[in-house]
Design a protein around this motif. Structure first.
Motif, PDB file in Angstrom:
ATOM      1  N   LEU A  62       0.776  -1.294  -0.010  1.00  0.00           N
ATOM      2  CA  LEU A  62       0.056   0.017   0.067  1.00  0.00           C
ATOM      3  C   LEU A  62       0.922   1.215  -0.198  1.00  0.00           C
ATOM      4  CD1 LEU A  62      -2.795   1.545   0.283  1.00  0.00           C
ATOM      5  CD2 LEU A  62      -2.661   1.013   2.702  1.00  0.00           C
ATOM      6  N   ILE A  63       1.891   1.274   0.870  1.00  0.00           N
ATOM      7  CA  ILE A  63       2.787   2.474   0.961  1.00  0.00           C
ATOM      8  C   ILE A  63       3.408   2.535  -0.435  1.00  0.00           C
ATOM      9  CG2 ILE A  63       4.851   3.357   1.887  1.00  0.00           C
ATOM     10  CD1 ILE A  63       3.886   1.776   4.555  1.00  0.00           C
ATOM     11  N   THR A  64       4.074   1.537  -0.785  1.00  0.00           N
ATOM     12  CA  THR A  64       4.692   1.561  -2.209  1.00  0.00           C
ATOM     13  C   THR A  64       3.802   2.149  -3.217  1.00  0.00           C
ATOM     14  OG1 THR A  64       6.207  -0.074  -1.571  1.00  0.00           O
ATOM     15  CG2 THR A  64       6.105   0.564  -3.954  1.00  0.00           C
ATOM     16  N   PHE A  65       2.657   1.653  -3.308  1.00  0.00           N
ATOM     17  CA  PHE A  65       1.590   1.862  -4.475  1.00  0.00           C
ATOM     18  C   PHE A  65       1.073   3.249  -4.242  1.00  0.00           C
ATOM     19  CE2 PHE A  65      -2.531   1.715  -6.672  1.00  0.00           C
ATOM     20  CZ  PHE A  65      -2.321   1.039  -7.860  1.00  0.00           C
ATOM     21  N   GLU A  66       1.033   3.997  -2.862  1.00  0.00           N
ATOM     22  CA  GLU A  66       0.853   5.378  -2.802  1.00  0.00           C
ATOM     23  C   GLU A  66       1.759   6.266  -3.294  1.00  0.00           C
ATOM     24  OE1 GLU A  66      -2.262   5.101   0.975  1.00  0.00           O
ATOM     25  OE2 GLU A  66      -0.387   5.315   1.612  1.00  0.00           O
ATOM     26  N   LYS A  67       3.013   5.851  -2.851  1.00  0.00           N
ATOM     27  CA  LYS A  67       4.078   6.848  -3.391  1.00  0.00           C
ATOM     28  C   LYS A  67       4.100   6.642  -4.647  1.00  0.00           C
ATOM     29  CE  LYS A  67       7.152   6.017   0.450  1.00  0.00           C
ATOM     30  NZ  LYS A  67       8.526   5.474   0.931  1.00  0.00           N
TER      31      LYS A  67
END
Length: 70
Positions: A62-67
């Motif tokens: 999720l964090i990677t996708f948001e970035k």
């Protein structure tokens, strides 16, 4: 005791992250089927450690996708 130290808290947190992914990033939600739940070869069932590892994995996705979306 940390909030992610019991089964109920872990499943609740996994559900929370999964729901956020589903509502905000349906294209990532589709890929969750490909996110493995790594189980210890010595255990016959899913352990708290396995669930913690899975939660950490989907959080990082999720964090990677948001970035990447920014």
């Amino acid at each position: 005791m940390r909030s992610t130290d019991n089964l109920q808290a872990l499943t609740r947190e996994i559900f929370k992250v999964t729901t956020k992914i589903q509502s905000s990033y349906p294209e990532l939600y589709f890929l969750l089927n490909e996110t493995p739940l790594f189980m210890s070869p010595n255990e016959k069932s899913i352990t708290l450690k396995d669930l913690k590892q899975y939660l950490a994995t989907i959080r990082m996705q999720l964090i990677t996708f948001e970035k990447d979306k920014k």
